[in-house]
Design a protein around this motif. Sequence first.
Motif, PDB file in Angstrom:
ATOM      1  N   ASP A  73      54.444  40.037  24.948  1.00  0.00           N
ATOM      2  CA  ASP A  73      54.952  40.390  23.624  1.00  0.00           C
ATOM      3  C   ASP A  73      54.631  39.310  22.600  1.00  0.00           C
ATOM      4  OD1 ASP A  73      55.870  42.681  24.821  1.00  0.00           O
ATOM      5  OD2 ASP A  73      57.996  42.119  24.747  1.00  0.00           O
ATOM      6  N   ALA A  74      54.792  38.050  22.988  1.00  0.00           N
ATOM      7  CA  ALA A  74      54.467  36.958  22.067  1.00  0.00           C
ATOM      8  C   ALA A  74      52.977  36.974  21.738  1.00  0.00           C
ATOM      9  CB  ALA A  74      54.876  35.614  22.666  1.00  0.00           C
ATOM     10  N   SER A  75      52.144  37.331  22.707  1.00  0.00           N
ATOM     11  CA  SER A  75      50.697  37.431  22.463  1.00  0.00           C
ATOM     12  C   SER A  75      50.399  38.521  21.450  1.00  0.00           C
ATOM     13  CB  SER A  75      49.953  37.731  23.769  1.00  0.00           C
ATOM     14  OG  SER A  75      50.118  36.681  24.690  1.00  0.00           O
ATOM     15  N   LEU A  76      51.098  39.650  21.566  1.00  0.00           N
ATOM     16  CA  LEU A  76      50.893  40.750  20.617  1.00  0.00           C
ATOM     17  C   LEU A  76      51.321  40.375  19.206  1.00  0.00           C
ATOM     18  CD1 LEU A  76      52.058  43.746  22.784  1.00  0.00           C
ATOM     19  CD2 LEU A  76      49.834  43.526  21.669  1.00  0.00           C
ATOM     20  N   ARG A  77      52.272  39.461  19.080  1.00  0.00           N
ATOM     21  CA  ARG A  77      52.767  39.064  17.757  1.00  0.00           C
ATOM     22  C   ARG A  77      51.894  38.000  17.081  1.00  0.00           C
ATOM     23  NH1 ARG A  77      58.063  40.816  16.624  1.00  0.00           N
ATOM     24  NH2 ARG A  77      59.256  41.365  18.492  1.00  0.00           N
ATOM     25  N   GLN A  78      51.006  37.394  17.821  1.00  0.00           N
ATOM     26  CA  GLN A  78      50.170  36.346  17.241  1.00  0.00           C
ATOM     27  C   GLN A  78      49.311  36.925  16.119  1.00  0.00           C
ATOM     28  OE1 GLN A  78      50.238  32.906  18.116  1.00  0.00           O
ATOM     29  NE2 GLN A  78      52.112  33.774  18.956  1.00  0.00           N
TER      30      GLN A  78
END
Length: 129
Positions: A77-82
């Motif tokens: 999820d954090a990767s998708l928010r980058q």
Amino acid sequence: MTTESERPDDHQEQLLVPLAAEDVAVLGCDGEQLAALLATALHGLALLRRGRANAAELAAAIDGTTGLLERLEAVRDASLRQPTAKDISHAELARAMHLESRATAQSRRRTLLNKPVSDLERWATDPAE
């Protein structure tokens, strides 16, 4: 980083997690924690395959696997928010998320971006968390 046995009298092989020294340094204790959770999940898998897990061992496998899944989902999820994730096409995102539909990938990304950042997502992006 290794996944070592909890009991030193267990004469077993070790699985090595190949990481660059720079990655190990950045991860610190979090890397060791993830390796321990992975070891618990793998031990649970081995018990299941042998067909001889007791209730306490199954509970430990469930706990370790759940903790690992929660952290892995936070990394995803954090990767998708980058900000640079915006450059990933919906087709590429569908392939990366093992989805058949670009529309499903687009919907999942939109749903995630409309939710607040979770504590575990902050953990994934900030070593001080």
